[in-house]
Design a protein around this motif. Structure first.
Motif, short mmCIF file in Angstrom:
data_model
loop_
_atom_site.label_atom_id
_atom_site.label_comp_id
_atom_site.label_asym_id
_atom_site.label_seq_id
_atom_site.Cartn_x
_atom_site.Cartn_y
_atom_site.Cartn_z
N GLU A 1 -1.37 0.13 29.36
CA GLU A 1 -0.35 0.86 28.60
C GLU A 1 -0.17 0.23 27.22
OE1 GLU A 1 4.02 2.72 29.46
OE2 GLU A 1 3.85 0.54 29.66
N ARG A 2 -0.16 -1.10 27.16
CA ARG A 2 -0.01 -1.78 25.87
C ARG A 2 -1.16 -1.43 24.92
NH1 ARG A 2 2.16 -5.74 29.26
NH2 ARG A 2 0.20 -6.86 29.49
N THR A 3 -2.38 -1.45 25.45
CA THR A 3 -3.53 -1.09 24.63
C THR A 3 -3.38 0.34 24.09
OG1 THR A 3 -5.00 -2.54 25.90
CG2 THR A 3 -6.04 -0.79 24.60
N ALA A 4 -3.01 1.26 24.99
CA ALA A 4 -2.87 2.66 24.60
C ALA A 4 -1.79 2.81 23.52
CB ALA A 4 -2.52 3.51 25.81
N LEU A 5 -0.67 2.11 23.68
CA LEU A 5 0.41 2.21 22.70
C LEU A 5 -0.05 1.72 21.33
CD1 LEU A 5 3.47 1.02 24.84
CD2 LEU A 5 3.01 3.34 24.02
N GLU A 6 -0.84 0.66 21.29
CA GLU A 6 -1.34 0.14 20.02
C GLU A 6 -2.25 1.15 19.33
OE1 GLU A 6 -3.27 -3.52 20.92
OE2 GLU A 6 -1.41 -4.56 21.49
N VAL A 7 -3.11 1.80 20.11
CA VAL A 7 -4.04 2.78 19.52
C VAL A 7 -3.28 4.03 19.08
CG1 VAL A 7 -6.07 4.22 19.96
CG2 VAL A 7 -5.98 1.89 20.87
N LEU A 8 -2.36 4.48 19.89
CA LEU A 8 -1.57 5.67 19.52
C LEU A 8 -0.77 5.40 18.24
CD1 LEU A 8 -0.41 6.60 23.12
CD2 LEU A 8 -1.94 7.98 21.70
N ALA A 9 -0.18 4.20 18.15
CA ALA A 9 0.57 3.83 16.94
C ALA A 9 -0.36 3.75 15.74
CB ALA A 9 1.28 2.50 17.16
N GLY A 10 -1.54 3.20 15.94
CA GLY A 10 -2.49 3.07 14.85
C GLY A 10 -2.95 4.39 14.30
N ASN A 11 -2.83 5.43 15.12
CA ASN A 11 -3.23 6.77 14.70
C ASN A 11 -2.05 7.64 14.32
OD1 ASN A 11 -6.36 7.37 15.25
ND2 ASN A 11 -5.65 5.90 16.79
N GLY A 12 -0.85 7.04 14.29
CA GLY A 12 0.33 7.78 13.85
C GLY A 12 0.85 8.80 14.84
N VAL A 13 0.51 8.64 16.13
CA VAL A 13 0.99 9.57 17.15
C VAL A 13 2.41 9.18 17.56
CG1 VAL A 13 0.64 10.45 19.50
CG2 VAL A 13 -1.33 10.03 18.01
N HIS A 14 3.31 10.16 17.62
CA HIS A 14 4.68 9.92 18.07
C HIS A 14 4.67 9.80 19.59
CE1 HIS A 14 8.92 9.93 18.64
NE2 HIS A 14 9.04 11.21 18.93
N VAL A 15 4.96 8.60 20.09
CA VAL A 15 4.88 8.32 21.52
C VAL A 15 6.28 8.15 22.10
CG1 VAL A 15 3.94 6.78 23.29
CG2 VAL A 15 2.68 7.14 21.16
N LEU A 16 6.48 8.66 23.32
CA LEU A 16 7.73 8.46 24.03
C LEU A 16 7.43 7.73 25.33
CD1 LEU A 16 9.49 11.90 23.44
CD2 LEU A 16 10.03 9.69 22.38
N ALA A 17 7.87 6.46 25.42
CA ALA A 17 7.71 5.64 26.61
C ALA A 17 9.05 5.53 27.32
CB ALA A 17 7.18 4.26 26.22
N ASP A 18 9.06 4.92 28.51
CA ASP A 18 10.30 4.84 29.28
C ASP A 18 11.38 4.06 28.55
OD1 ASP A 18 11.60 5.32 31.98
OD2 ASP A 18 11.84 3.16 31.77
N ALA A 19 12.59 4.59 28.58
CA ALA A 19 13.71 4.00 27.84
C ALA A 19 14.01 2.58 28.28
CB ALA A 19 14.95 4.88 28.01
N GLU A 20 13.79 2.29 29.56
CA GLU A 20 14.09 0.96 30.08
C GLU A 20 12.84 0.10 30.24
OE1 GLU A 20 17.17 -0.03 30.51
OE2 GLU A 20 17.91 1.94 29.88
N GLY A 21 11.71 0.62 29.75
CA GLY A 21 10.46 -0.12 29.93
C GLY A 21 9.99 -0.14 31.37
N GLY A 22 10.48 0.81 32.17
CA GLY A 22 10.20 0.82 33.61
C GLY A 22 8.97 1.62 33.98
N TYR A 23 8.80 1.78 35.29
CA TYR A 23 7.67 2.52 35.84
C TYR A 23 8.00 4.01 35.85
CZ TYR A 23 6.89 -2.23 37.49
OH TYR A 23 6.74 -3.59 37.55
N VAL A 24 6.96 4.83 35.67
CA VAL A 24 7.16 6.27 35.61
C VAL A 24 6.15 6.97 36.52
CG1 VAL A 24 7.34 8.29 34.12
CG2 VAL A 24 7.87 6.03 33.19
N PRO A 25 6.61 7.65 37.57
CA PRO A 25 5.69 8.38 38.46
C PRO A 25 4.94 9.50 37.73
CG PRO A 25 7.83 8.07 39.52
CD PRO A 25 7.99 7.68 38.07
N THR A 26 3.77 9.82 38.23
CA THR A 26 2.96 10.91 37.66
C THR A 26 3.72 12.21 37.53
OG1 THR A 26 0.77 10.03 38.20
CG2 THR A 26 1.00 12.42 38.21
N PRO A 27 4.42 12.69 38.60
CA PRO A 27 5.11 13.97 38.46
C PRO A 27 6.22 13.96 37.41
CG PRO A 27 5.73 12.89 40.51
CD PRO A 27 4.55 12.14 39.97
#
Length: 539
Positions: free
Chosen positions: A93-119
């Motif tokens: 997830e950290r790698t993905a966030l760095e690449v998404l940020a590097g490409n200027g993509v607006h990302v929304l991750a969990d507010a508490e930094g917690g786990y998020v089920p697929t559904p």
């Protein structure tokens, strides 16, 4: 030698989390080696860092490819990202966030930094895109290998429809990712910008009232035991209990990257598959403490249902009961909404559909096939034999387009509350009406060449006219529901059927078989299935 399946994991079974994490960063994949390439199966790219199959180079390249894919598709909205509890999910997830940020993509991750089920990721994408105030389209990434062992990592892309990406998208992304890796990841852009935050848990839990009858569950006083099996649903079950004032016990709130509290699967490996009796042994042992006991896998897209009278239900049995109940207790669903099933699911579902006067929509293996029908309401329920399913909200609108093990687990309590009968008892009633099928999946050895031929086999290549003494009435290489290739064959008689498909990971092919004539007949079907398939393959 006595099998240890169903017994508690021992220290020798456990991974070294530090070694798995270090390998993620230290090992560099060689994409000329097929075992180290990016390959998207039915649920994304999976592998272990220890095998150079899931490493930082893979995830950076896949994420860069997703950025390029979404740009090519005109997707400009936020990208929702969530991860499960596997040790590799955090670094990925950290790698993905760095690449998404590097490409200027607006990302929304969990507010508490917690786990998020697929559904929950699927639910968030759909909710965003359904809001008329949003003029752009959102998509998402889920970092999970689902029920796979603790050493594995997984990474999947969900486009704006909220479900698993189709093969056109995943093929493009995988090919592009392998190109990027082959170029030393020189094209990958990275930045350390922090992502935006989204309250996944609150949005999902509050919305559950639109799909599950909590008033009935509470009024009936159903005692629920929910075991997240160390997965991403752990905080969700506590939140559901509190939000709806349920008599619900989170049986094991522990999260541990080694999954040391798990009982071993059939092959003595640690897996979080809630449809496996061996995996669920410790959960089943507590079945008399609750009216309904449930389990979910690491990303909560699968469900396991345990009743005091029946123990762990076979996934096919529960799907049949869920379908029978839902289509008679959801009056706002479209009267022409079909029942979706994969073609290797039990044919008792066919009989239930016929008795309900509903169209059966039979598709190849893979939840992605249900997405269009769930979106437009033409399919109200889609289910897989591997304990994955989703269904529509009470008003007939889409809930998720990915499998949701949480709602299927909650539905078992609603069924008991409303009918006064456990899902096990209701399945017995179905067998009294339609017969009692015996179902099993076995593996047969096959070379890579034979697997390739099986994947392209046509029903016309099957020369047999009988199966276990009965005339063959169908030889299918395309799914009846949508005409899509099944990647194998299905052979049907009035009393039984088998389907053969190549394994995506091992040198075997899978034989799914079912008989309404009992175990001995099933064994004969399986034996003849192997002979029929081997003949078609020239083995």
């Amino acid at each position: 030698m006595t099998s240890r399946a169903g017994t508690l994991a021992e220290p020798s079974d456990l991974i070294d989390p530090e070694a798995v994490s270090a390998a993620y960063y230290d090992l560099i994949p060689d994409v000329t080696n097929p075992a180290q390439k990016v390959v998207f199966g039915t649920s994304g790219h999976r592998g272990s860092s220890l095998d150079s199959a899931f490493n930082e180079a893979h995830i950076a390249a896949i994420t860069q490819a997703i950025v390029e894919y979404r740009a090519g598709q005109g997707i400009t909205g936020p990208l929702f990202i969530g991860r499960d509890t596997h040790i590799l999910s955090g670094p990925a997830e950290r790698t993905a966030l760095e690449v998404l940020a590097g490409n200027g993509v607006h990302v929304l991750a969990d507010a508490e930094g917690g786990y998020v089920p697929t559904p929950v990721v699927s639910h968030a994408i759909i909710a965003y895109n359904a809001d008329p105030q949003n003029t752009d389209q959102a998509d998402g990434i889920v970092v999970t290998p689902s029920h796979n062992p603790p050493r594995d990592g997984g990474f999947k892309y969900n486009p704006p429809h909220g479900g698993p990406a189709d093969s056109d998208a995943t093929t493009w992304i995988a090919n592009r990712a392998n190109e990027i890796i082959a170029g030393g990841n020189a094209e990958v852009k990275k930045s350390m910008v922090s992502p935006g935050r989204h309250d996944f848990l609150r949005g999902y839990v509050i919305d559950l009232a639109k799909i599950i009858d909590f008033e009935a569950i509470k009024k009936a006083g159903i005692r629920i035991g929910a075991d997240p099996l160390g997965g991403a649903s752990v905080e969700y079950w506590a939140a559901i209990r509190d939000a709806y004032d349920l008599d619900l016990t989170v049986m094991n709130p522990s999260v541990d990257p080694t999954w040391r509290f798990m009982t071993l699967d059939w092959d003595e490996k640690i897996r979080m598959d809630p449809s496996s009796a061996s995996v669920m042994a410790s959960v089943v042992a507590r079945k008399d403490e609750f009216d309904i006991t449930t389990g979910n896998d690491a990303d909560a897209d699968r469900h396991g249902i345990v009743t005091p009278d029946g123990g762990l239900m076979n996934p096919n049995h529960y799907l049949a009961v869920a379908i029978q109940y839902l289509y008679t207790h959801r009056p706002e669903w479209r009267s022409d909404a079909a029942i979706g099933k994969t073609l290797v699911s039990s044919s008792i579902i066919d009989k239930v559909a016929e008795s309900l006067g509903r169209r059966l929509w039979e598709v190849p293996v893979g939840f992605k096939w249900f997405v269009p029908g769930l979106i437009d309401g033409s399919v109200a329920f889609g289910g897989e034999e591997s304990a994955g399913a989703s269904f529509l909200r009470a008003d007939g609108t889409v809930w998720t387009t990915d499998k949701d093990g949480i709602i299927l687990a909650l539905l078992a309590s609603e069924i008991l509350a409303v009918t006064g009968k456990t899902p096990s008892q209701l399945y017995t009633e179905l067998t009294e009406k339609f017969g009692d099928p015996v179902y099993q999946r076995v593996d047969a050895a096959a070379s890579k060449e034979q697997k390739a031929r099986l994947g392209k086999l046509s029903g016309d290549d099957i020369t047999a006219t009988e199966l276990a003494g009965d005339p063959i009435i169908a030889k299918l290489s395309e799914a009846p529901g949508n005409g899509a290739a099944v990647g194998g064959v299905k052979v049907v008689t009035e009393k039984a059927w088998f389907a053969a498909r190549p394994s995506g990971t091992e040198d075997v092919y899978k034989i799914y078989a079912e008989s309404f004539e009992g175990p001995e007949h099933l064994k004969r079907v399986q034996e003849e299935a192997k002979t029929i398939v081997d003949a078609a393959l020239g083995a």
